[in-house]
Scaffold this active site. Structure first.
Site, PDB file in Angstrom:
ATOM      1  N   GLU A   3      -8.355  -4.629  -6.401  1.00  0.00           N
ATOM      2  CA  GLU A   3      -7.165  -3.889  -5.994  1.00  0.00           C
ATOM      3  C   GLU A   3      -6.008  -4.379  -6.878  1.00  0.00           C
ATOM      4  OE1 GLU A   3      -6.673  -3.688  -1.759  1.00  0.00           O
ATOM      5  OE2 GLU A   3      -4.907  -2.393  -1.936  1.00  0.00           O
ATOM      6  N   ASP A  63      -8.813 -11.552  -0.403  1.00  0.00           N
ATOM      7  CA  ASP A  63      -8.060 -11.001   0.728  1.00  0.00           C
ATOM      8  C   ASP A  63      -8.452 -11.624   2.076  1.00  0.00           C
ATOM      9  OD1 ASP A  63      -6.336  -9.172  -0.507  1.00  0.00           O
ATOM     10  OD2 ASP A  63      -7.841  -7.597  -0.530  1.00  0.00           O
ATOM     11  N   TYR A  75      -2.509  -8.715   9.410  1.00  0.00           N
ATOM     12  CA  TYR A  75      -3.320  -8.389   8.224  1.00  0.00           C
ATOM     13  C   TYR A  75      -4.695  -7.894   8.663  1.00  0.00           C
ATOM     14  CZ  TYR A  75      -4.990  -8.759   3.441  1.00  0.00           C
ATOM     15  OH  TYR A  75      -5.496  -8.456   2.201  1.00  0.00           O
ATOM     16  N   ASP A 120      -3.126  -5.413  -6.669  1.00  0.00           N
ATOM     17  CA  ASP A 120      -2.324  -6.609  -6.344  1.00  0.00           C
ATOM     18  C   ASP A 120      -3.009  -7.889  -6.820  1.00  0.00           C
ATOM     19  OD1 ASP A 120      -4.141  -5.818  -4.312  1.00  0.00           O
ATOM     20  OD2 ASP A 120      -3.181  -7.118  -2.842  1.00  0.00           O
ATOM     21  N   HIS A 135     -12.593  -6.156   1.702  1.00  0.00           N
ATOM     22  CA  HIS A 135     -12.514  -4.827   2.266  1.00  0.00           C
ATOM     23  C   HIS A 135     -12.748  -3.719   1.245  1.00  0.00           C
ATOM     24  CE1 HIS A 135      -8.182  -3.686   1.028  1.00  0.00           C
ATOM     25  NE2 HIS A 135      -8.465  -4.784   0.371  1.00  0.00           N
ATOM     26  N   HIS A 149     -11.845  -9.375  -6.727  1.00  0.00           N
ATOM     27  CA  HIS A 149     -11.518  -8.070  -6.119  1.00  0.00           C
ATOM     28  C   HIS A 149     -10.496  -7.388  -7.019  1.00  0.00           C
ATOM     29  CE1 HIS A 149     -10.068  -5.151  -3.244  1.00  0.00           C
ATOM     30  NE2 HIS A 149      -9.055  -5.855  -2.809  1.00  0.00           N
ATOM     31  N   HIS A 162       0.862  -1.195   0.000  1.00  0.00           N
ATOM     32  CA  HIS A 162       0.000   0.000   0.000  1.00  0.00           C
ATOM     33  C   HIS A 162       0.892   1.237   0.000  1.00  0.00           C
ATOM     34  CE1 HIS A 162      -3.845  -2.065   1.787  1.00  0.00           C
ATOM     35  NE2 HIS A 162      -3.743  -2.198   0.491  1.00  0.00           N
ATOM     36  N   HIS A 169      -3.482 -13.994  -0.581  1.00  0.00           N
ATOM     37  CA  HIS A 169      -2.136 -13.717  -0.050  1.00  0.00           C
ATOM     38  C   HIS A 169      -1.776 -14.824   0.941  1.00  0.00           C
ATOM     39  CE1 HIS A 169      -2.000  -9.587  -1.564  1.00  0.00           C
ATOM     40  NE2 HIS A 169      -3.154  -9.326  -0.976  1.00  0.00           N
TER      41      HIS A 169
HETATM   42 FE1  FEO Z   1      -7.343  -5.655  -1.290  1.00  0.00          FE
HETATM   43 FE2  FEO Z   1      -4.784  -7.863  -1.535  1.00  0.00          FE
HETATM   44  O1  FEO Z   1      -5.866  -6.454  -2.071  1.00  0.00           O
END
Ligand code: FEO
Length: 394
Positions: free
Chosen positions: A80, A164, A192, A82, A145, A78, A22, A225
């Protein structure tokens, strides 16, 4: 490519040397992974992609293992970057019209990220697609999230692809929870949650209840992750429920910044007062501590005592930053108090006190400020301050 279930493969990237995430907001001492999964069935389905610095390596892997022309659909749980970051690159390598399964919010975000109008197939909780021997079931995870978040359950494999949720920034030697150091694993899992998911705890509690009520058989939970939970996989669902429910480990955390150790000596005296009343305290100097780790310690604590000396009518920068982040993370239901030394104007304890109130913590006593270097008598007042705090927690 690692087979995690019959004909279902991990096709992600291990980012061993990642140390911040981030931007520079979150520390990742043990690296991370971007987990993408490939389901080989009558229809071959890719679930999530990887961060776009790895897009070429990722596309080469897919080309080698299945052939990009042979992927019949992409699930984006999702967006994001990543996870969704490589979507544009792989879509440019796949035949036109490959469907993207995502939530409505997901499609909106993809359009804003890539400025393309691909073949979006909007899904919501309970929607299914049959891909051969397996069926995909989608569950909305809105605001866990991001607005677009969802999870994909692979019926027939009893597999949850949770994105996530239930993940960790952790690049381990093995992909599976029964083959890694579980102390490390849980340090990363709770970090996390504390740093990313704390503001959404009320939603997480409800979502865990909803998932449990669905009575899905679950043999494996594969997040986007870190490691995959295959040994007692629902342990992490139970942990999320515990963490979402005003979690604390009973101790106090004392976090301070100091210029000439007066505030530090106050912190130590306050810890003495807590200890004499049966409450353990962990002490951290915020100027030399990792902020993401401090957030984890705050998450685990039942009480938070924050101190800074006064400088230029304010507080030291490491404390100011920490208080701001605590507010953003919406910590609640923790006892709190403020302290600090000063030379002349002495605003810092009051400023911290107000900020702790603004965060939403239970401030249980007036702040304490001491001018210049504390005397033995003033340190005794700090011991008493700690003792009173301990009594308030009972
Ligand atoms: Fe919300 Fe691992 O990205």
């Amino acid at each position: 490519m690692i087979e995690i279930k019959k004909d279902i493969y991990w096709v992600g990237i291990k980012d061993w040397d990642l140390r911040v995430f981030h931007g520079h907001e979150l520390s990742t001492h043990r690296g991370s992974t971007y987990n993408s999964y490939l389901i080989k069935d009558e229809k071959n389905i890719l679930v999530d992609t990887v961060w776009d610095p790895y897009k070429e390596e990722f596309a080469e892997k897919l080309e080698r293992e299945v052939g990009l022309d042979n992927i019949h659909g992409v699930v984006i749980n999702h967006n994001e970057p990543d996870h969704g970051g490589s979507l544009g690159y792989i879509m440019s390598k796949m035949p036109e019209g490959v469907p993207i399964y995502c939530t409505k919010q997901g499609a909106d975000i993809i359009k804003k990220h890539f400025h393309k109008d691909w073949n979006f197939q909007i899904v919501k909780t309970g929607d299914t697609i049959n891909i051969g021997k397996y069926e995909l079931v989608f569950v909305d995870m809105q605001m866990i999230h991001w607005p677009d978040s969802m999870l994909t359950y692979v019926k027939g494999a009893n597999l949850v692809l949770s994105n996530d949720a239930f993940g960790q920034h952790y690049s381990p030697a093995s992909l599976f929870n029964d083959e890694v150091d579980n102390c490390e694993l849980y340090q990363e899992a709770i970090k996390y949650y504390a740093n990313i998911l704390t503001p959404y705890s009320a939603l997480i509690k409800k979502k865990v209840e909803q998932i449990k009520a669905m009575n899905l058989p679950i043999d494996m939970i594969a997040p986007s992750h870190g490691v995959i939970w295959r040994d007692n996989p629902t342990q992490i669902i139970d942990k999320y429920y515990e963490w979402s429910n005003e979690y604390s480990e009973g101790n106090v955390v004392i976090i301070y910044d100091t210029m000439y150790n007066s505030t530090k000596s106050m912190a130590e005296a306050i810890a003495d007062g807590l200890a004499k009343n049966g409450v353990k305290a962990k002490l951290f100097n915020s100027s030399v501590s990792d902020r993401s780790d401090l957030i984890t310690e705050i998450f685990k604590a039942k009480g938070v005592i924050v101190g800074s000396c006064t400088v230029n009518n304010g507080v030291l920068s490491s404390i100011a930053t920490l208080l701001e982040e605590m507010k953003m993370l919406r910590f609640k239901n923790k006892f709190a108090a403020a302290f600090g030394s000063y030379g002349w104007s002495g605003e810092s304890p009051k400023i911290i006190n107000q900020k702790l109130t603004d965060v939403g913590l239970k401030v249980v006593q007036e702040p304490i400020g001491i001018k210049y270097r504390p005397t033995a008598e003033e340190l005794a007042q700090c011991v008493e301050f700690g003792a009173k705090f301990a009594q308030s927690m009972k």
